[in-house]
Design a protein around this motif. Structure first.
Motif, PDB file in Angstrom:
ATOM      1  N   THR A 137       0.829  -1.202   0.000  1.00 61.05           N
ATOM      2  CA  THR A 137       0.000   0.000   0.000  1.00 61.05           C
ATOM      3  C   THR A 137       0.862   1.250   0.000  1.00 61.05           C
ATOM      4  O   THR A 137       1.975   1.252   0.502  1.00 61.05           O
ATOM      5  CB  THR A 137      -0.932   0.028   1.219  1.00 61.05           C
ATOM      6  N   ALA A 192      -5.588  -2.866  -4.826  1.00 59.96           N
ATOM      7  CA  ALA A 192      -5.657  -3.696  -3.629  1.00 59.96           C
ATOM      8  C   ALA A 192      -5.140  -5.101  -3.927  1.00 59.96           C
ATOM      9  O   ALA A 192      -4.387  -5.673  -3.146  1.00 59.96           O
ATOM     10  CB  ALA A 192      -7.090  -3.762  -3.112  1.00 59.96           C
ATOM     11  N   ASP A 230      -8.432  -5.235  -8.423  1.00 61.69           N
ATOM     12  CA  ASP A 230      -9.297  -4.623  -7.408  1.00 61.69           C
ATOM     13  C   ASP A 230      -8.729  -3.300  -6.936  1.00 61.69           C
ATOM     14  O   ASP A 230      -7.511  -3.160  -6.772  1.00 61.69           O
ATOM     15  CB  ASP A 230      -9.401  -5.513  -6.167  1.00 61.69           C
ATOM     16  N   ASP A 231      -9.627  -2.347  -6.687  1.00 64.00           N
ATOM     17  CA  ASP A 231      -9.257  -1.122  -5.987  1.00 64.00           C
ATOM     18  C   ASP A 231     -10.380  -0.784  -5.014  1.00 64.00           C
ATOM     19  O   ASP A 231     -11.406  -1.460  -4.989  1.00 64.00           O
ATOM     20  CB  ASP A 231      -8.945   0.026  -6.957  1.00 64.00           C
ATOM     21  N   ARG A 232     -10.168   0.228  -4.224  1.00 63.11           N
ATOM     22  CA  ARG A 232     -11.137   0.582  -3.183  1.00 63.11           C
ATOM     23  C   ARG A 232     -11.927   1.850  -3.518  1.00 63.11           C
ATOM     24  O   ARG A 232     -12.341   2.577  -2.634  1.00 63.11           O
ATOM     25  CB  ARG A 232     -10.420   0.720  -1.853  1.00 63.11           C
ATOM     26  N   ARG A 233     -12.147   2.101  -4.797  1.00 66.49           N
ATOM     27  CA  ARG A 233     -12.906   3.274  -5.233  1.00 66.49           C
ATOM     28  C   ARG A 233     -14.068   2.837  -6.128  1.00 66.49           C
ATOM     29  O   ARG A 233     -14.059   3.083  -7.330  1.00 66.49           O
ATOM     30  CB  ARG A 233     -12.003   4.245  -5.984  1.00 66.49           C
ATOM     31  N   THR A 287     -18.734  -4.177  -8.970  1.00 61.84           N
ATOM     32  CA  THR A 287     -18.553  -3.397  -7.749  1.00 61.84           C
ATOM     33  C   THR A 287     -19.220  -4.091  -6.574  1.00 61.84           C
ATOM     34  O   THR A 287     -20.152  -4.877  -6.737  1.00 61.84           O
ATOM     35  CB  THR A 287     -19.140  -1.977  -7.879  1.00 61.84           C
ATOM     36  N   THR A 332     -19.379  -3.507  -1.899  1.00 58.70           N
ATOM     37  CA  THR A 332     -19.237  -2.537  -0.823  1.00 58.70           C
ATOM     38  C   THR A 332     -17.763  -2.262  -0.577  1.00 58.70           C
ATOM     39  O   THR A 332     -17.032  -3.130  -0.117  1.00 58.70           O
ATOM     40  CB  THR A 332     -19.902  -3.061   0.465  1.00 58.70           C
ATOM     41  N   GLY A 333     -17.329  -1.064  -0.950  1.00 60.78           N
ATOM     42  CA  GLY A 333     -15.959  -0.652  -0.692  1.00 60.78           C
ATOM     43  C   GLY A 333     -14.915  -1.114  -1.683  1.00 60.78           C
ATOM     44  O   GLY A 333     -13.730  -0.927  -1.462  1.00 60.78           O
ATOM     45  N   TYR A 334     -15.317  -1.738  -2.783  1.00 62.07           N
ATOM     46  CA  TYR A 334     -14.312  -2.164  -3.755  1.00 62.07           C
ATOM     47  C   TYR A 334     -14.897  -2.154  -5.162  1.00 62.07           C
ATOM     48  O   TYR A 334     -16.104  -2.130  -5.370  1.00 62.07           O
ATOM     49  CB  TYR A 334     -13.769  -3.557  -3.443  1.00 62.07           C
ATOM     50  N   LYS A 335     -13.993  -2.180  -6.124  1.00 62.54           N
ATOM     51  CA  LYS A 335     -14.336  -2.308  -7.540  1.00 62.54           C
ATOM     52  C   LYS A 335     -13.344  -3.290  -8.148  1.00 62.54           C
ATOM     53  O   LYS A 335     -12.162  -3.274  -7.822  1.00 62.54           O
ATOM     54  CB  LYS A 335     -14.227  -0.944  -8.220  1.00 62.54           C
ATOM     55  N   THR A 336     -13.819  -4.147  -9.016  1.00 58.89           N
ATOM     56  CA  THR A 336     -12.959  -5.054  -9.766  1.00 58.89           C
ATOM     57  C   THR A 336     -13.117  -4.755 -11.247  1.00 58.89           C
ATOM     58  O   THR A 336     -14.220  -4.812 -11.782  1.00 58.89           O
ATOM     59  CB  THR A 336     -13.337  -6.530  -9.511  1.00 58.89           C
TER      60      THR A 336
END
Length: 131
Positions: free
Chosen positions: A14, A61, A79-82, A117, A119-123
């Protein structure tokens, strides 16, 4: 061919730039069963997805790769957190702009790509044909 391959994951440190050379090396190790063209296409596509997540979504992530032998594709998932920031489909780009070609490459290389998408992530995922 065989059955769906095992999904392998690469976790990113990170707060730092993505180690793209290490990611490409990891991909080559994971994809040793597919041809050089497929590996090269997967490296390019993955580099674009990872770079997009780093530049537009505060980093990656996790990166996952698997080979679906029953469909002859390599599947890459980043994956990211947006989750609220969704990549846009490629539209007419200004040919003089130094940016905006990453998703055009993803569309050109992949047989399919999309965004999931939660909760709290996007792939952001893409599938590359095994050649």
């Amino acid at each position: 061919m065989g059955t769906t391959g095992t999904r392998q994951a690469y976790e990113f440190p990170t707060g730092s730039a993505p180690p793209l050379g290490q990611v490409r090396s990891w991909l080559r190790d994971q994809l040793s069963e597919v041809g050089r063209i497929t590996i090269a296409d997967t490296e390019l596509l993955t580099t674009e997805l990872v770079t997009n997540a780093h530049e537009h979504a505060d980093g990656v992530a996790e990166l996952r790769v698997s080979v679906a032998w029953d469909r002859d594709v390599v599947r890459v998932e980043v994956d990211d957190r947006r989750p609220h920031l969704r990549p846009r489909r490629v539209t007419n780009q200004d040919p003089t702009s130094p940016h905006g070609r990453g998703l055009a490459l993803v569309e050109a290389i992949s047989s399919a790509w999309g965004v999931d998408t939660g909760t709290g992530y996007k792939t952001v995922w893409a599938e590359i044909p095994v050649l």
